[in-house]
Design an enzyme around this catalytic site. Structure first.
Site, PDB file in Angstrom:
ATOM      1  CE1 TYR A  34     -44.534 -69.893 -57.642  1.00 18.52           C
ATOM      2  CE2 TYR A  34     -45.467 -68.656 -55.819  1.00 18.52           C
ATOM      3  CZ  TYR A  34     -45.562 -69.670 -56.742  1.00 18.52           C
ATOM      4  OH  TYR A  34     -46.683 -70.452 -56.775  1.00 18.52           O
TER       5      TYR A  34
ATOM      6  CD  GLU B 194     -52.140 -65.647 -54.018  1.00 17.94           C
ATOM      7  OE1 GLU B 194     -52.588 -66.390 -54.911  1.00 17.94           O
ATOM      8  OE2 GLU B 194     -51.368 -66.053 -53.148  1.00 17.94           O
TER       9      GLU B 194
ATOM     10  CG  ASN C 156     -47.245 -71.932 -59.810  1.00 17.24           C
ATOM     11  OD1 ASN C 156     -46.650 -72.597 -58.964  1.00 17.24           O
ATOM     12  ND2 ASN C 156     -48.322 -71.225 -59.535  1.00 17.24           N
ATOM     13  CD  GLU C 157     -51.681 -73.914 -58.149  1.00 17.32           C
ATOM     14  OE1 GLU C 157     -52.307 -72.916 -58.542  1.00 17.32           O
ATOM     15  OE2 GLU C 157     -51.815 -74.369 -57.006  1.00 17.32           O
TER      16      GLU C 157
ATOM     17  CD  GLU D 103     -48.668 -73.293 -54.010  1.00 15.51           C
ATOM     18  OE1 GLU D 103     -49.895 -73.155 -53.815  1.00 15.51           O
ATOM     19  OE2 GLU D 103     -48.045 -72.656 -54.867  1.00 15.51           O
TER      20      GLU D 103
ATOM     21  CE1 TYR E 142     -51.595 -66.979 -49.139  1.00 13.46           C
ATOM     22  CE2 TYR E 142     -51.246 -68.741 -47.564  1.00 13.46           C
ATOM     23  CZ  TYR E 142     -51.646 -68.319 -48.812  1.00 13.46           C
ATOM     24  OH  TYR E 142     -52.086 -69.229 -49.732  1.00 13.46           O
TER      25      TYR E 142
END
Ligand SMILES: *[C@@H]1O[C@H](CO)[C@@H](O)[C@H](O)[C@H]1NC(C)=O
Ligand SMILES: *[C@@H]1O[C@H](CO)[C@@H](O)[C@H](O)[C@H]1NC(C)=O
Ligand SMILES: *[C@@H]1O[C@H](CO)[C@@H](O)[C@H](O)[C@H]1NC(C)=O
Ligand SMILES: *[C@@H]1O[C@H](CO)[C@@H](O)[C@H](O)[C@H]1NC(C)=O
Ligand SMILES: *[C@@H]1O[C@H](CO)[C@@H](O)[C@H](O)[C@H]1NC(C)=O
Ligand SMILES: *[C@@H]1O[C@H](CO)[C@@H](O)[C@H](O)[C@H]1NC(C)=O
Length: 661
Positions: free
Chosen positions: A77, A123, A181-182, A262, A327
């Protein structure tokens, strides 16, 4: 057109010596349902790495480990707010040197799947959008709001030419570029916005580049997320029905490659919620199913890294993410190889030859031990060095954005308008403390207000007593319709039945003051109290700076090495090492206990300086006054929830819960 022979030979001489066949190309083959790279069927097995979460000195090490796992691509990103901190000022240097990162990918042999936003979720604070967009109070982010689009066009005018230089067809590593994005998960569902972005991307990147969108693997998400002319892909995690998930993609794209953009190797954490672990067995099982179908996959994350400084985001209802973005990924926050890494590598090996050569080892960690800390001054005692421009006087409280401050802390001061001899409620009736306020009366700590959790405290004091409200921005919401996340006192505070007014407000430049050594230089050390009388946890103190230093021992080879800092019996605060903002610590809430400290921050030739801003209470008045460097990370400590807090309930959180149960 007919050219004369003479002109023709001149043209041949000046044309570059490339033939049609060797011109790099990357496209979609709708007949064979795959990507085409240089005219041949191609499938990527990729992993996510966010350069903004890894120090530049470690980019190469992490990329090499990804390459050695058998990946042929990475996905990253671009956080807009990381590169344009104030409108029109662009930063692509040092840890923000995107072109250097792309060059390393190419040198190592990794293709790149680029996700330039403008919104990225991730996030990351405000999903990567700069908070200065909120200067227009009613701006509709991620829509065709003209002010939003004007800012997007200007930013993309800087970013997309960089990306263009590194496209595969232009000799670089970038094979595909994601738009937004989404978007299908966002309420606005503004097709004009997506169309605008599509045209903007095409105008900078050309007609040939493969643009794509990513949405949840459900027809409902794809409805608002996909757009004619942009290839629609989906995302889903282990435990999902892979066939059903790709059927959703097929609904939008009847032909073309199957792509999971993803595939979740782990999951994110929130302060006050248990550390999430996604079992390796579940990850490898679903990964195998995806690869067996011939699908393309990106493992999100392959390495999560760290939310240094103030970069973490939050979910709603307000729940901020911790400093670590480990993560539970196959490479840890510190780049260490895990059993998940080796298990994934074994799966990939069944579909593709692994590269030869040596696997780079995990970097060694060193326990430098305890460091004695000393109290400097409280924030209130340091205003002359923290507030360069001096205070602003206003009737009602301004937000961070109104004060042109993006991150960190701001101080709001007023006086008690009346005597409060009996405990009197000081409240934020509209839940307007964004996000946590440390309150003192005449310099004595009186309590904490916290967004969604503590809206009232009782105070006492005489009319005219000074009220100090230090407000902490704990990270902006990065997902959903509440991303217009203003910080500071966004609504009035009340005392009893009356609205408090007549504020004196200080924008605080704590990072600059720490970096320039102003805090330690100007204050001198105050000796700490040595009364050991109480063993109960100390009561609240006003937010206070502490400092300590340590020297890295001689005679031990290969120092400095990476380490982790922890805060035994400290509560909550921010820590800087040699002026670098390492992040937020909050062991009293959990689950993160240690903070990753990469070796390059440390010096072997001079003393290393630690600055701590403790917001609640240090252990220094009850004996021990130390922080400690250890060689073992703890990000799964016990959590102390404050009770009336409902955890965030995004769709994605839901599936991770289900898989854990
Ligand atoms: C997975 O989804 C497919 C297609 O929707 C369905 O036929 C199959 O029964 C599902 N499998 C399981 C285990 O639910
Ligand atoms: C404030 O004091 C009142 C009266 O003593 C009490 O009922 C109330 O619970 C207190 N509130 C808080 C937040 O401590
Ligand atoms: C604060 O209260 C005043 C008076 O009621 C009101 O005019 C003002 O809009 C309020 N400000 C905020 C930020 O709530
Ligand atoms: C602000 O101060 C003025 C002048 O002292 C006073 O008249 C007014 O009531 C105060 N306003 C608030 C909201 O406290
Ligand atoms: C730490 O502070 C001391 C004293 O101000 C200074 O001499 C030293 O260079 C600093 N260390 C680093 C690594 O910046
Ligand atoms: C935390 O993780 C470590 C290492 O994986 C493990 O040994 C320990 O049991 C975990 N602790 C908790 C509280 O889950």
């Amino acid at each position: 057109m007919v050219l004369g022979v003479g002109l023709m030979s001149v043209l041949l001489l000046i044309l570059p010596p490339v033939t049609y066949a060797t011109t790099p190309s990357f496209s979609i083959d709708y007949r064979q349902n795959c990507f085409l790279k240089d005219g041949e069927a191609f499938r990527y097995i990729s992993g996510s790495i966010h350069y903004s979460r890894i120090p530049r000195v470690y980019w190469k090490d992490r990329l090499l480990k990804m390459y050695m796992a058998g990946l042929n691509a990475i996905q990253t990103y671009v956080p807009w707010n990381f590169h344009e901190p104030v409108p029109g000022q662009y930063d692509f240097s040092g840890d923000r040197d995107l072109e250097h990162f792309l060059q390393l990918c190419q040198d190592i042999g990794l293709l790149v799947i680029m996700r330039p936003g403008p919104y990225i979720c991730a996030e990351w604070d405000m999903g990567g959008l700069p908070s200065w967009l909120l200067k227009k109070k009613d701006i509709v982010l991620r829509s065709s709001d003209p002010d939003y689009l004007a800012a997007v066009d200007k930013w993309m005018g800087q970013l997309l030419p960089i990306i263009n230089r590194h496209l595969y067809q232009n000799g670089g590593p970038i094979i595909t570029v994601q738009v937004e994005n989404e978007y299908g998960s966002y309420f606005a569902c503004d097709y004009n916005y997506m169309r605008h972005l599509s045209q903007l991307f095409r105008s900078h990147l050309g007609e040939e580049v493969v643009l794509f969108t990513t949405d949840g693997a459900g027809v409902g998400y794809l409805k608002c997320g996909s757009l004619q002319g942009i290839y629609a892909t989906v995302d889903f995690g282990p435990g999902s029905n892979v066939t059903a998930a790709f059927e959703a993609q097929r609904h939008a794209e009847p032909r073309g490659p199957l792509v999971n953009s993803e595939f979740y190797t782990g999951w994110l954490d929130h302060w006050g919620e248990k550390h999430v672990v996604i079992p390796t067995a579940a990850v490898v099982k679903s990964l195998n199913e995806i690869l067996e179908m011939g699908a393309n996959v990106n493992l999100y994350m392959f390495i999560g890294g760290t939310n240094f400084g103030y970069w973490n985001g939050a979910n709603s209802p307000y729940g901020p993410q911790p400093t670590s973005y480990d993560y539970d990924a196959p490479l840890t926050e510190a780049g260490d190889l895990t059993e998940k890494y080796f298990a994934i590598r074994e799966v990939i090996k069944m579909y593709k030859e692994l590269p030869g050569g040596l696997l780079p080892p995990s970097t060694p960690k060193f326990a430098y031990g305890q460091v004695q800390m000393k109290k400097l001054k409280t924030v209130l005692e340091s205003l002359d060095i923290l507030s360069f421009s001096g205070p602003v006087k206003t009737l009602y409280p301004p937000t961070f954005t109104e004060m042109n401050q993006a991150f960190g802390f701001m101080l709001y001061q007023t006086v008690l308008p009346v005597n409060c001899l009996k405990p009197t409620p000081l409240s934020s009736p509209l839940n307007g403390v964004h996000d946590r306020a440390y309150i003192s009366i005449d310099g004595i700590a009186a309590g904490i207000l916290e967004r969604n959790k503590a809206l009232t405290i009782n105070i006492t004091g005489k009319a005219g007593s000074r009220v100090d409200v230090l407000v902490e921005n704990m990270g902006r919401i990065n997902y959903g319709k509440e991303i217009n996340d203003f910080k500071g006192l966004v609504f009035n505070l009340t005392l009893g039945a009356d609205v408090l007014g007549n504020w004196t407000v200080y924008s605080l430049s704590i990072d600059e003051a720490v970096r320039e050594g102003l805090l330690s230089a100007s204050s001198g050390f105050i000796s700490t109290s040595t009364s050991f009388t109480t063993s109960s946890p100390p009561a609240l103190s006003p937010p206070t700076f502490y400092a300590g230093s340590f020297i890295i021992p001689n005679g031990i080879p290969d120092l400095p090495q990476d380490t982790y800092i922890q805060f035994p019996n400290w509560r909550k605060g921010q820590v800087w090492i040699n002026g670098f903002n390492v992040g937020r610590y909050w062991p009293s809430r959990g689950p993160q206990v240690t903070l990753f400290v990469p070796a390059h921050l440390l010096s072997t030739s001079v003393q290393n300086n630690i600055t701590v801003l403790e917001l609640e209470a240090s252990p220094c008045s009850s004996g021990s006054c130390t922080v400690e460097f250890t060689d073992t990370p703890v990000i799964n400590g016990t959590v102390k929830s404050t009770g009336h807090f409902k955890s965030s309930s995004t769709d994605k959180t839901f599936w991770s819960r289900t898989i854990l149960e």
